[in-house]
Design a protein around this motif. Structure first.
Motif, mmCIF file in Angstrom:
data_model
loop_
_atom_site.group_PDB
_atom_site.id
_atom_site.type_symbol
_atom_site.label_atom_id
_atom_site.label_comp_id
_atom_site.label_asym_id
_atom_site.label_seq_id
_atom_site.Cartn_x
_atom_site.Cartn_y
_atom_site.Cartn_z
ATOM 1 N N GLU A 7 -21.783 39.763 2.655
ATOM 2 C CA GLU A 7 -23.017 39.825 2.099
ATOM 3 C C GLU A 7 -23.284 39.458 0.614
ATOM 4 O OE1 GLU A 7 -25.518 40.811 3.735
ATOM 5 O OE2 GLU A 7 -24.638 41.481 5.601
ATOM 6 N N LEU A 8 -22.062 39.055 0.261
ATOM 7 C CA LEU A 8 -22.187 38.203 -1.211
ATOM 8 C C LEU A 8 -22.450 36.583 -1.012
ATOM 9 C CD1 LEU A 8 -19.358 40.233 -3.006
ATOM 10 C CD2 LEU A 8 -21.830 40.487 -3.432
ATOM 11 N N PHE A 9 -22.627 36.317 0.036
ATOM 12 C CA PHE A 9 -22.691 34.612 0.260
ATOM 13 C C PHE A 9 -23.822 34.170 -0.230
ATOM 14 C CE2 PHE A 9 -24.038 31.253 3.302
ATOM 15 C CZ PHE A 9 -23.342 30.314 2.912
ATOM 16 N N LEU A 10 -25.178 34.996 -0.255
ATOM 17 C CA LEU A 10 -26.407 34.442 -0.652
ATOM 18 C C LEU A 10 -26.227 34.262 -2.169
ATOM 19 C CD1 LEU A 10 -28.796 33.249 0.652
ATOM 20 C CD2 LEU A 10 -29.774 35.488 0.547
ATOM 21 N N SER A 11 -25.698 35.387 -2.933
ATOM 22 C CA SER A 11 -25.428 35.521 -4.079
ATOM 23 C C SER A 11 -24.585 34.432 -4.554
ATOM 24 C CB SER A 11 -24.928 36.784 -4.555
ATOM 25 O OG SER A 11 -25.860 37.972 -4.219
ATOM 26 N N PHE A 12 -23.586 33.847 -4.149
ATOM 27 C CA PHE A 12 -22.996 32.864 -4.527
ATOM 28 C C PHE A 12 -23.704 31.483 -4.403
ATOM 29 C CE2 PHE A 12 -20.337 29.218 -2.515
ATOM 30 C CZ PHE A 12 -19.587 28.865 -3.533
ATOM 31 N N LEU A 13 -24.431 31.314 -3.442
ATOM 32 C CA LEU A 13 -25.124 30.031 -3.509
ATOM 33 C C LEU A 13 -26.197 29.883 -4.619
ATOM 34 C CD1 LEU A 13 -26.236 30.071 0.405
ATOM 35 C CD2 LEU A 13 -24.307 29.026 -0.834
ATOM 36 N N CYS A 14 -26.374 31.038 -5.503
ATOM 37 C CA CYS A 14 -27.144 30.950 -6.517
ATOM 38 C C CYS A 14 -26.658 30.520 -7.867
ATOM 39 C CB CYS A 14 -27.873 32.384 -6.959
ATOM 40 S SG CYS A 14 -28.921 33.011 -5.778
ATOM 41 N N THR A 15 -25.163 30.354 -7.681
ATOM 42 C CA THR A 15 -24.339 30.011 -9.027
ATOM 43 C C THR A 15 -24.142 28.494 -9.118
ATOM 44 O OG1 THR A 15 -22.132 30.129 -7.646
ATOM 45 C CG2 THR A 15 -22.866 32.261 -8.461
ATOM 46 N N SER A 16 -23.750 28.102 -10.146
ATOM 47 C CA SER A 16 -23.447 26.732 -10.455
ATOM 48 C C SER A 16 -22.553 26.357 -9.796
ATOM 49 C CB SER A 16 -23.081 26.518 -11.878
ATOM 50 O OG SER A 16 -24.479 26.970 -12.740
ATOM 51 N N ARG A 17 -21.272 26.931 -9.122
ATOM 52 C CA ARG A 17 -20.327 26.624 -8.241
ATOM 53 C C ARG A 17 -20.607 26.030 -7.072
ATOM 54 N NH1 ARG A 17 -15.645 25.612 -10.803
ATOM 55 N NH2 ARG A 17 -15.676 27.636 -11.637
ATOM 56 N N ALA A 18 -21.810 26.306 -6.579
ATOM 57 C CA ALA A 18 -22.348 26.194 -5.456
ATOM 58 C C ALA A 18 -23.569 25.116 -5.385
ATOM 59 C CB ALA A 18 -23.045 27.242 -4.528
ATOM 60 N N ALA A 19 -23.649 24.387 -6.831
ATOM 61 C CA ALA A 19 -24.783 23.413 -6.974
ATOM 62 C C ALA A 19 -24.527 22.628 -6.072
ATOM 63 C CB ALA A 19 -24.803 23.063 -8.349
ATOM 64 N N VAL A 20 -25.591 21.728 -5.741
ATOM 65 C CA VAL A 20 -25.462 20.470 -4.690
ATOM 66 C C VAL A 20 -25.412 19.129 -5.517
ATOM 67 C CG1 VAL A 20 -26.841 19.294 -3.043
ATOM 68 C CG2 VAL A 20 -26.870 21.690 -2.879
ATOM 69 N N VAL A 21 -24.380 18.451 -4.954
ATOM 70 C CA VAL A 21 -23.893 17.150 -5.627
ATOM 71 C C VAL A 21 -24.323 15.960 -4.672
ATOM 72 C CG1 VAL A 21 -22.526 18.257 -7.264
ATOM 73 C CG2 VAL A 21 -21.797 17.255 -5.091
ATOM 74 N N PRO A 22 -24.338 14.970 -4.857
ATOM 75 C CA PRO A 22 -24.739 13.495 -4.070
ATOM 76 C C PRO A 22 -23.528 13.397 -3.330
ATOM 77 C CG PRO A 22 -24.546 12.856 -6.325
ATOM 78 C CD PRO A 22 -24.396 14.394 -6.316
ATOM 79 N N LYS A 23 -23.637 12.846 -1.947
ATOM 80 C CA LYS A 23 -22.525 12.635 -1.210
ATOM 81 C C LYS A 23 -21.851 11.262 -1.774
ATOM 82 C CE LYS A 23 -25.660 10.141 2.152
ATOM 83 N NZ LYS A 23 -26.136 10.269 3.631
ATOM 84 N N ASP A 24 -22.618 10.253 -2.532
ATOM 85 C CA ASP A 24 -21.815 9.107 -3.028
ATOM 86 C C ASP A 24 -21.071 9.508 -4.334
ATOM 87 O OD1 ASP A 24 -24.495 10.100 -4.070
ATOM 88 O OD2 ASP A 24 -25.040 7.802 -4.282
ATOM 89 N N LEU A 25 -20.828 10.882 -4.670
ATOM 90 C CA LEU A 25 -20.029 11.158 -5.709
ATOM 91 C C LEU A 25 -18.922 10.487 -5.560
ATOM 92 C CD1 LEU A 25 -19.443 14.946 -7.073
ATOM 93 C CD2 LEU A 25 -17.620 13.316 -6.648
ATOM 94 N N GLY A 26 -18.198 10.559 -4.547
ATOM 95 C CA GLY A 26 -16.984 9.728 -4.075
ATOM 96 C C GLY A 26 -16.904 8.468 -4.692
ATOM 97 N N ARG A 27 -17.859 7.613 -4.716
ATOM 98 C CA ARG A 27 -17.799 6.312 -5.226
ATOM 99 C C ARG A 27 -17.848 6.224 -6.604
ATOM 100 N NH1 ARG A 27 -21.733 5.216 -1.193
ATOM 101 N NH2 ARG A 27 -23.488 5.057 -2.736
ATOM 102 N N ILE A 28 -18.465 7.464 -7.451
ATOM 103 C CA ILE A 28 -18.341 7.476 -8.689
ATOM 104 C C ILE A 28 -17.008 7.912 -9.254
ATOM 105 C CG2 ILE A 28 -19.417 8.618 -10.659
ATOM 106 C CD1 ILE A 28 -22.024 8.964 -8.924
ATOM 107 N N GLY A 29 -16.417 8.712 -8.723
ATOM 108 C CA GLY A 29 -15.222 9.195 -8.771
ATOM 109 C C GLY A 29 -15.194 10.623 -9.620
ATOM 110 N N SER A 30 -14.377 11.667 -9.406
ATOM 111 C CA SER A 30 -14.613 13.021 -9.976
ATOM 112 C C SER A 30 -14.441 12.928 -11.328
ATOM 113 C CB SER A 30 -13.532 13.961 -9.450
ATOM 114 O OG SER A 30 -13.925 14.131 -7.921
#
Length: 558
Positions: free
Chosen positions: A254-277
């Motif tokens: 029941e904390l899953f939805l709250s987690f999705l509100c955090t910066s840790r769960a921010a959506v990043v682009p799938k082409d991040l791999g080409r940029i490098g972490s």
């Protein structure tokens, strides 16, 4: 810059006298250069109109040095040049260099303070609003996977979006990238329906594949990060279509939805791999209302993203500047948390009637816990009782008749001053504490389990239940087996409890258990610092108590 510094050294040495007798040899020794270089410096200062130099030749004859420019003006010039070059650390050093002169230091600090806050300029008949904010710790990365500092999370909250977010007021969870969502009867299957035409900063349209990539990246990471207890329970995440994503959890949470509100769960682009972490950490690409134009340990510059799906922010530009300013260096200053970048360095003018006073309801709690899993003195309840009783008495000397006890106290580097103060208090009651202050990354490792006491903090914000779960799950690793079972039993109940009030009661039960067993002692709890900015409008707060830059605006200047 060096010429300014040399002038200030001369001015300090001769006290700003109208005329002082000296020689090029003496000036060279003072400025750590040869007499020939000293002569070049004297000529440069003379051409600038800063000094008057009357050379007297002959054995035993001394030349006359006169000061024409006020030291305050020269120091201010040097500081402004440093600020223009985004080298605020050098500007701070200008102030520290003149700490022996309270009037000059106050003058220079005023110049520095004037740099921060709201600044407006007109370009092509448009008012460009820039907000400059100081932070005391440098930013290293805003990659959601690698962030450690709250200030990094603050930047990330404006650069990225999540599937959902908390409302600006209250604890309601409202749409973000997802405009709707639903859970199945088992509460283990969650489906999110994405908005169409959401743009990343580099111009590509976000799809469900980006969401899948984001969470696969979290799940696969071997790193132990905040809230990993939630995303490690994601069994699978699948794109059912370009705008539909399905999560399967291993068990109801029941904390899953709250987690999705955090910066840790921010959506990043799938082409991040080409940029490098590594590069992505300082050149991030998100969908948020601001995009990063520059990021290094000295400054972070964010510019408004005009194509944001929830509308363009009112501010045009935000500059977050690293100010290595230690408040304790100022006479009578109380050390404050390096948490809120909207907190302008305190000064008297902050109490003026023309300034706005704003404050979130977020508080910071500092506490110390005992590692009773370690074979050592604190495994004995009587020793813990003596220690905690002494903490309650705040080192009044009680207990000095007992045998001295050696302990190791671990914390993270930003809290070293707190740990030193605690060690001093414990020293008065017979506990000899070795303080070990490490980086957040090291702190996640074996340091805690090798120590007797752990000093840390809890941010009491709208994500408090997430933070409490993570905290108590971690604390369960260094308590005795009986207490660990009690903690983990309650935490399992929390995950299945849909009512936030009932979850709060379970968390309170855990806290009372730890207090009763002398495993936990609260050192302090204070609200986050009040922030001041003139004529600020549209102030709302993020769940962490940060001022939300998405909504801040300033009326047009006259």
């Amino acid at each position: 810059m060096k010429l300014h510094r040399h002038y200030l050294l001369l001015h300090s040495r001769f006290g700003g006298a109208d005329a002082a007798e000296t020689t090029l040899e003496e000036i060279g020794k003072l400025l750590d250069c040869t007499p020939r270089n000293a002569a070049n410096l004297v000529r440069a200062m003379t051409r600038s109109g800063w000094i008057a130099w009357t050379a007297r030749r002959g054995r035993g004859r001394r030349s006359l040095l006169g000061f024409l420019a006020p030291a305050e003006d020269i120091a201010a010039q040097a500081m402004l040049r440093a600020i223009d070059r985004k080298d605020v650390a050098r500007a701070i050093n200008q102030i520290k260099f003149h700490r022996q002169s309270s009037a000059l230091q106050e003058h220079l600090q005023g110049w520095l303070l004037s740099y921060f806050g709201h600044h407006a300029e007109t370009r092509n008949d448009r008012q460009i609003d820039t907000l400059r904010l100081p932070i005391r710790l440098p930013l290293h990365t805003v990659d959601p996977l690698y962030m450690n500092l709250l200030a990094e999370s603050f930047v990330a909250s404006h650069v990225y979006d999540g599937l959902v977010r908390r409302s600006d007021r209250g604890d309601d969870i409202v749409p973000g990238i997802a405009h709707a969502w639903e859970a199945d009867e088992s509460r283990t299957g969650w489906t999110f329906y994405l908005r169409k035409e959401v743009l990343f900063h580099h111009g590509r349209v976000l799809t469900a594949d980006d969401v899948v990539y984001t969470f696969d990246r979290l799940i696969r990471s071997p790193r132990r990060t905040l809230y990993s207890f939630i995303y490690k329970q994601i069994k699978s995440v699948r794109a059912l279509s370009p705008t539909v994503v399905r999560f399967e959890l291993e068990e109801p949470n029941e904390l899953f939805l709250s987690f999705l509100c955090t910066s840790r769960a921010a959506v990043v682009p799938k082409d991040l791999g080409r940029i490098g972490s590594v590069r992505f950490g300082t050149e991030p690409v998100g969908t948020g209302p601001f995009k990063v134009a520059e990021l290094n340990e000295a400054v972070c510059v964010m510019e408004a993203f005009g194509s944001h799906f929830q509308g363009r922010p009112y501010l045009d530009r935000v500059e977050i500047v690293h100010v290595p300013w230690a408040p304790a260096e100022s006479a009578g200053a109380e050390q404050t948390e390096p948490l809120n970048p909207f907190h302008v360095i305190p000064n008297a003018s902050a109490e003026d009637a023309g300034w706005s006073r704003i404050q979130s309801e977020t508080a910071i709690r500092k506490f110390v816990t005992c590692n009773t899993k370690k074979a050592g003195p604190l495994a004995d309840p009587a020793v813990r009782e003596r220690l905690f009783r002494g903490l309650n008495d705040r080192g009044d000397g009680a207990g000095n008749e007992a045998e001295p006890v050696s302990l190791r106290l671990a914390t993270i580097a930003p809290y070293k001053a707190d740990a030193d103060a605690l060690a001093a208090d414990l020293g008065k009651i017979g506990f000899d504490c070795e303080v070990l202050a490490v980086s957040p990354e090291e702190f996640k490792g074996s340091v805690r389990l090798d120590s007797d006491l752990i000093l840390f903090s809890l941010l009491r914000d709208r994500d408090e239940q997430l933070r409490l779960y993570d905290l108590y799950l971690t604390m369960a690793e260094h308590v005795d087996s009986h207490t660990r079972i009690d903690i983990e039993t309650r935490l399992r109940r929390v995950l299945r409890e849909a009512d936030p009030a009932a979850r709060a009661r379970d968390f309170d039960t855990i806290e009372q258990l730890l207090l009763r067993e002398r495993q936990l002692h609260v050192l302090s709890e204070r609200p986050l610092p009040t922030a001041y900015l003139p004529t600020v409008r549209g102030v709302t707060f993020t769940p962490q108590g940060w001022v939300n830059l998405r909504t801040v605006w300033f009326p047009p200047s006259d």
